[in-house]
Write an enzyme that holds these catalytic residues in place. Structure first.
Site, PDB file in Angstrom:
ATOM      1  N   SER A  66       0.806  -1.218   0.000  1.00 18.63           N
ATOM      2  CA  SER A  66       0.000   0.000   0.000  1.00 18.63           C
ATOM      3  C   SER A  66       0.846   1.277   0.000  1.00 18.63           C
ATOM      4  O   SER A  66       1.587   1.542   0.950  1.00 18.63           O
ATOM      5  CB  SER A  66      -0.927   0.010   1.218  1.00 18.63           C
ATOM      6  OG  SER A  66      -1.651   1.215   1.250  1.00 18.63           O
ATOM      7  N   GLY A  96       8.895  -4.274   5.211  1.00 19.11           N
ATOM      8  CA  GLY A  96       8.117  -3.048   4.994  1.00 19.11           C
ATOM      9  C   GLY A  96       6.796  -3.084   5.744  1.00 19.11           C
ATOM     10  O   GLY A  96       6.379  -2.089   6.361  1.00 19.11           O
ATOM     11  N   ASP A 130      11.599 -14.441   1.867  1.00 19.57           N
ATOM     12  CA  ASP A 130      13.001 -14.005   1.772  1.00 19.57           C
ATOM     13  C   ASP A 130      13.902 -14.442   2.939  1.00 19.57           C
ATOM     14  O   ASP A 130      15.118 -14.457   2.803  1.00 19.57           O
ATOM     15  CB  ASP A 130      13.066 -12.480   1.655  1.00 19.57           C
ATOM     16  CG  ASP A 130      12.386 -11.965   0.395  1.00 19.57           C
ATOM     17  OD1 ASP A 130      12.208 -12.766  -0.541  1.00 19.57           O
ATOM     18  OD2 ASP A 130      12.028 -10.778   0.351  1.00 19.57           O
ATOM     19  N   LEU A 154       7.012 -18.251  -9.559  1.00 24.09           N
ATOM     20  CA  LEU A 154       6.865 -19.689  -9.307  1.00 24.09           C
ATOM     21  C   LEU A 154       7.230 -20.002  -7.860  1.00 24.09           C
ATOM     22  O   LEU A 154       6.714 -20.944  -7.265  1.00 24.09           O
ATOM     23  CB  LEU A 154       7.832 -20.478 -10.197  1.00 24.09           C
ATOM     24  CG  LEU A 154       7.440 -20.713 -11.638  1.00 24.09           C
ATOM     25  CD1 LEU A 154       8.558 -21.438 -12.356  1.00 24.09           C
ATOM     26  CD2 LEU A 154       6.164 -21.546 -11.681  1.00 24.09           C
TER      27      LEU A 154
HETATM   28  O1  F6P Z   1       9.597 -10.036  -0.547  1.00 23.47           O
HETATM   29  C1  F6P Z   1       9.156 -11.096  -1.306  1.00 23.47           C
HETATM   30  C2  F6P Z   1       9.525 -10.899  -2.759  1.00 23.47           C
HETATM   31  O2  F6P Z   1       9.036 -12.005  -3.484  1.00 23.47           O
HETATM   32  C3  F6P Z   1      11.006 -10.694  -3.033  1.00 23.47           C
HETATM   33  O3  F6P Z   1      11.733 -11.891  -3.025  1.00 23.47           O
HETATM   34  C4  F6P Z   1      10.950 -10.012  -4.365  1.00 23.47           C
HETATM   35  O4  F6P Z   1      12.097  -9.212  -4.574  1.00 23.47           O
HETATM   36  C5  F6P Z   1       9.736  -9.143  -4.267  1.00 23.47           C
HETATM   37  O5  F6P Z   1       8.913  -9.742  -3.266  1.00 23.47           O
HETATM   38  C6  F6P Z   1       8.933  -9.021  -5.525  1.00 23.47           C
HETATM   39  O6  F6P Z   1       7.852  -8.209  -5.257  1.00 23.47           O
HETATM   40  P1  F6P Z   1       6.583  -7.936  -6.160  1.00 23.47           P
HETATM   41  O7  F6P Z   1       5.467  -8.718  -5.593  1.00 23.47           O
HETATM   42  O8  F6P Z   1       6.333  -6.499  -6.012  1.00 23.47           O
HETATM   43  O9  F6P Z   1       6.920  -8.348  -7.549  1.00 23.47           O
END
Ligand code: F6P
Length: 320
Positions: free
Chosen positions: A73, A104, A127, A251
């Site tokens: 958001s 975040g 992560d 994936l």
């Molecule tokens: O934080 C989880 C994550 O999948 C990270 O590994 C990746 O860099 C990011 O989110 C991708 O975010 P988005 O959903 O904005 O593509």
């Protein structure tokens, strides 16, 4: 506390549903009312809030994603959006809020806490980049998904005598790459926590070829400063090897959570409710050394994840 809320925020991760389920059933067990807030802070601002009961979470523990939906958001970051979120919590008379998400999202929770809201943060991200918990909800599933991808890619790499680079997620953290790389036997693992030495990468690949190892898997974390396409062309030019790349992308984020993720999520979700029921808030709940622990939220967010460089040293040794 009598009435609490739960939301998932940021990137979805497998096991979030198990955490929601534990929070809902834990709340019912404690005689509390629990409200599900859809689409994270976005839905909080918009008032997408409804009461949940034990049946609301039936058939969810094995499902990836999040039944509450999620969002990143931008509105919540604005003063106006933040005030709207606070007003919404007040109008629904929600006394405590469980936030399941990554860095975040938990920083958003800390901001709510500063504004006087009783919050509990749970680590929900693939992560594994949160220092207050050995494991984040979704990490184990993501590692297993990457492991299965390595197996498939290896079939092609061996059949064609090819070097294949697999790019995995992890934001600025190399944990997914290291865990999947060690367990999947990757020949090279590249992570943001370690400087990439192109000479060394090429040397290892050529040495492997000279030893009769005609195919190699390079596992590269997305946070590594060099792009995967650039890595592919550089290795091809410098070694003459047949190099291809695959980016696993989303994936890795979906899929049915592993038993480990379901277990961690269930324990953390229940603990969040237990704390709120005891009128304890402003905490981040994680798992350390197999035990459920809680820290002051702001302090928890300053804790640095344990370095994984020693594990990546192990990976180097095992790949020879
Ligand atoms: O934080 C989880 C994550 O999948 C990270 O590994 C990746 O860099 C990011 O989110 C991708 O975010 P988005 O959903 O904005 O593509």
């Amino acid at each position: 506390m009598k009435r609490i809320g739960v939301l998932t925020s940021g990137g979805d991760s497998p096991g979030m549903n198990a955490a929601i389920r534990a929070a809902v059933r834990g709340a019912v067990n404690h005689g509390m009312e629990i409200y599900g807030i859809e689409r994270g802070y976005e839905g909080l601002i918009a008032g997408e809030i409804s009461e949940m009961n034990s049946r609301s979470v039936s058939g969810s523990i094995h499902r990836g994603g999040t039944i509450l939906k999620t969002a990143r958001s931008k509105t919540f970051m604005t003063d106006k959006g933040f005030r709207m979120a606070l007003n919404m919590l007040e109008s629904f008379q929600i006394e405590g809020l469980i936030v399941i998400g990554g860095n975040g999202s938990l920083r958003g929770a800390a901001k709510l806490m500063e504004a006087g809201i009783n919050v509990i943060g749970l680590p929900g991200t693939i992560d594994n980049d949160l220092g207050f918990s050995d494991y984040t909800i979704g990490f184990d599933t993501a590692v297993n998904t990457v492991l299965s991808a390595i197996g498939n890619v290896r079939d092609t790499s061996e059949s064609h005598d090819r070097t294949i680079i697999i790019e995995v997620m992890g934001a600025k953290c190399g944990d997914i790459a290291v865990y999947a790389g060690i367990t999947g036997g990757a020949e090279v693992i590249l992570i943001p926590e370690r400087e990439v030495d192109m000479n060394e990468v090429c040397r290892v690949l050529i040495e492997n070829r000279n030893k009769g190892k005609m195919s190699s898997i390079i596992l590269k974390a997305e946070g590594v400063h060099i792009s995967t396409a650039e890595l592919e062309s550089t290795i091809r030019e410098r070694t003459g090897l047949d190099v291809k790349m695959v980016i696993l992308g989303y994936l890795q984020r979906g899929g049915s959570p592993t038993a480990k993720d379901r277990m961690i999520a269930s324990r953390l979700g229940y603990e969040a409710v237990r704390l709120l029921h005891a009128d304890i808030a402003g905490k981040a709940v994680g798992i350390v050394g197999g035990k459920v622990v809680s820290y002051e939220l702001e302090a928890a967010l300053e804790m640095k994840p344990e370095g994984i460089t020693s594990l990546s040293d192990l990976a180097d040794i095992l790949a020879t």
